[in-house]
Write an enzyme that holds these catalytic residues in place. Structure first.
Site, mmCIF file in Angstrom:
data_model
loop_
_atom_site.group_PDB
_atom_site.id
_atom_site.type_symbol
_atom_site.label_atom_id
_atom_site.label_comp_id
_atom_site.label_asym_id
_atom_site.label_seq_id
_atom_site.Cartn_x
_atom_site.Cartn_y
_atom_site.Cartn_z
ATOM 1 N N LYS A 1 0.839 -1.199 0.000
ATOM 2 C CA LYS A 1 0.000 0.000 0.000
ATOM 3 C C LYS A 1 0.882 1.261 0.000
ATOM 4 O O LYS A 1 2.107 1.183 0.208
ATOM 5 C CB LYS A 1 -0.916 -0.030 1.230
ATOM 6 N N TYR B 1 -12.058 -3.011 -2.419
ATOM 7 C CA TYR B 1 -12.519 -3.225 -1.042
ATOM 8 C C TYR B 1 -14.040 -3.312 -0.954
ATOM 9 O O TYR B 1 -14.604 -3.024 0.097
ATOM 10 C CB TYR B 1 -12.006 -2.092 -0.142
ATOM 11 N N PHE C 1 -14.858 2.699 8.258
ATOM 12 C CA PHE C 1 -13.556 3.169 7.776
ATOM 13 C C PHE C 1 -13.403 3.049 6.264
ATOM 14 O O PHE C 1 -12.351 3.383 5.709
ATOM 15 C CB PHE C 1 -12.421 2.410 8.478
ATOM 16 N N ARG D 1 -0.784 -14.983 3.899
ATOM 17 C CA ARG D 1 -1.448 -14.262 4.994
ATOM 18 C C ARG D 1 -0.680 -14.437 6.312
ATOM 19 O O ARG D 1 -0.655 -13.540 7.142
ATOM 20 C CB ARG D 1 -2.892 -14.765 5.158
ATOM 21 N N THR E 1 -4.622 -8.481 10.753
ATOM 22 C CA THR E 1 -5.034 -7.190 10.173
ATOM 23 C C THR E 1 -4.489 -6.015 10.986
ATOM 24 O O THR E 1 -3.939 -5.067 10.426
ATOM 25 C CB THR E 1 -6.573 -7.122 10.096
ATOM 26 N N ARG F 1 3.507 -7.267 9.130
ATOM 27 C CA ARG F 1 2.838 -6.209 9.911
ATOM 28 C C ARG F 1 3.363 -6.166 11.342
ATOM 29 O O ARG F 1 3.459 -5.080 11.947
ATOM 30 C CB ARG F 1 1.319 -6.431 9.891
ATOM 31 N N ASN G 1 -1.299 -0.333 7.603
ATOM 32 C CA ASN G 1 -0.701 -1.661 7.811
ATOM 33 C C ASN G 1 0.033 -2.182 6.573
ATOM 34 O O ASN G 1 0.271 -3.366 6.442
ATOM 35 C CB ASN G 1 -1.738 -2.661 8.345
ATOM 36 N N HIS H 1 -1.471 -5.618 1.546
ATOM 37 C CA HIS H 1 -2.718 -6.345 1.339
ATOM 38 C C HIS H 1 -2.394 -7.740 0.808
ATOM 39 O O HIS H 1 -1.472 -7.908 0.011
ATOM 40 C CB HIS H 1 -3.610 -5.634 0.321
ATOM 41 N N GLU I 1 -9.284 -10.785 -7.226
ATOM 42 C CA GLU I 1 -8.360 -9.642 -7.117
ATOM 43 C C GLU I 1 -7.293 -9.662 -8.223
ATOM 44 O O GLU I 1 -6.950 -8.609 -8.765
ATOM 45 C CB GLU I 1 -7.722 -9.628 -5.729
HETATM 46 P P1 IDP Z 1 -6.883 -7.512 5.814
HETATM 47 O O1 IDP Z 1 -6.135 -6.436 5.079
HETATM 48 O O2 IDP Z 1 -6.029 -8.109 6.922
HETATM 49 O O3 IDP Z 1 -7.468 -8.561 4.901
HETATM 50 P P2 IDP Z 1 -9.585 -6.464 6.117
HETATM 51 O O4 IDP Z 1 -10.492 -6.766 7.258
HETATM 52 O O5 IDP Z 1 -9.893 -7.051 4.789
HETATM 53 O O6 IDP Z 1 -8.095 -6.824 6.595
HETATM 54 O O7 IDP Z 1 -9.523 -4.896 5.986
HETATM 55 C C1 IDP Z 1 -8.934 -4.283 4.869
HETATM 56 C C2 IDP Z 1 -8.089 -3.133 5.339
HETATM 57 O O8 IDP Z 1 -8.944 -2.182 5.963
HETATM 58 C C3 IDP Z 1 -7.057 -3.479 6.403
HETATM 59 O O9 IDP Z 1 -5.865 -4.006 5.874
HETATM 60 C C4 IDP Z 1 -6.836 -2.133 7.044
HETATM 61 O O10 IDP Z 1 -5.961 -1.342 6.268
HETATM 62 C C5 IDP Z 1 -8.220 -1.510 6.987
HETATM 63 N N1 IDP Z 1 -8.943 -1.673 8.250
HETATM 64 C C6 IDP Z 1 -9.443 -2.825 8.746
HETATM 65 N N2 IDP Z 1 -10.021 -2.616 9.936
HETATM 66 C C7 IDP Z 1 -9.872 -1.288 10.177
HETATM 67 C C8 IDP Z 1 -10.282 -0.443 11.258
HETATM 68 O O11 IDP Z 1 -10.866 -0.880 12.244
HETATM 69 N N3 IDP Z 1 -9.954 0.877 11.150
HETATM 70 C C9 IDP Z 1 -9.286 1.379 10.095
HETATM 71 N N4 IDP Z 1 -8.906 0.630 9.062
HETATM 72 C C10 IDP Z 1 -9.185 -0.687 9.103
HETATM 73 MG MG MG Z 2 -9.028 -8.442 3.511
#
Ligand code: IDP
Ligand code: MG
Length: 233
Positions: free
Chosen positions: A93, A133, A141, A169, A175, A186, A196, A199, A210
């Site tokens: 990212k 997304y 968010f 993963r 996450t 991470r 973070n 992706h 994707e």
């Molecule tokens: P992932 O990236 O580990 O698959 P997802 O739940 O798919 O996690 O969420 C996508 C992205 O959304 C995360 O990587 C993170 O950047 C962001 N995200 C997830 N949860 C939160 C939150 O609670 N606050 C802000 N951003 C979040």
């Molecule tokens: Mg995800």
């Protein structure tokens, strides 16, 4: 050959025919080749048809019966060997790019033994980020997340290898970096969930979707890596 295995191979052939690289393991390929040599392709076709009303989860792949010849082709042609391992979509990212972590992240996947089959630097539009997304569109968010993903260059990649979706993963970590184990990307390299840095596809279906969203089929490079013979028996 196990019926479920064969259905999986046929399903992968259907995905391949749809322009997305297949995720057929070497094991599946060998098993399918054996089944075909033994003349059981008719049985395979009928199984796929017979699963129409079942709870197997394969019913969505029923039209895949039409792609059995593609599965047979992939199973038997050694020139497509390199295309038969699983593939996943990984993106660095904008925060990972700006913090100079491209080589660190690429290096971790490379050192593990995974093969890079596509890479490009891209600044996604906000609309594109929202598409990527889409499953999170109800989350509070979501808007900020799409703004952020589209705020600068992203390194989009496809990595290939046995188990790369799930293990990718693991390399990435949880996450939230606060919950990520040390040793993960991470866990080692970032602090906050909204920054973070990376992706990774969370399952076989999202990986296919994707990869298809970010790359044209011709951008995925099929090749044999020199290290493969030392990584796989
Ligand atoms: P992932 O990236 O580990 O698959 P997802 O739940 O798919 O996690 O969420 C996508 C992205 O959304 C995360 O990587 C993170 O950047 C962001 N995200 C997830 N949860 C939160 C939150 O609670 N606050 C802000 N951003 C979040
Ligand atoms: Mg995800």
């Amino acid at each position: 050959m196990a019926r479920a295995r064969l259905a999986t191979v046929v399903a992968a052939a259907a995905r391949a025919a749809a322009g997305v690289r297949p995720a057929i393991s070497a094991e599946s390929r060998a098993a399918l080749a054996t089944a075909v040599r033994k003349g059981s392709s008719a049985a395979a076709t009928s199984f796929v048809r017979a699963s129409a009303g079942s709870q197997s989860g394969y019913s969505r792949w029923l039209p895949a019966a039409a792609f059995l010849p593609a599965a047979v082709y992939m199973a038997q042609d050694p020139t497509v060997e390199a295309a038969e391992l699983e593939r996943t979509f990984i993106a660095i990212k904008p925060d990972g790019v700006q913090r100079g972590l491209i080589s660190e992240i690429v290096g971790r996947f490379e050192r593990k033994g995974y093969k890079l089959v596509a890479i490009k630097l891209i600044v996604p539009t906000k609309e594109f980020a929202a598409q990527h997304y889409d499953d999170l569109k109800e989350r509070p968010f979501f808007n900020g997340l799409c703004d952020f993903l589209s705020s600068g260059p992203v390194v989009a990649m496809v990595w290939e290898g046995q188990g790369v979706i799930k293990y990718g993963r693991k390399l990435i970590g949880a996450t939230s970096p606060q919950a990520s184990e040390p040793g993960t990307i991470r866990g080692d390299l970032c602090v906050q969930v909204s920054r973070n840095i990376i992706h990774g596809s969370d399952g076989p279906e999202t990986a296919v979707a994707e990869i298809g969203l970010w790359f044209k089929p011709e951008e995925l490079i099929t090749y044999t890596h020199n290290a493969e013979k030392w990584l796989y028996e």
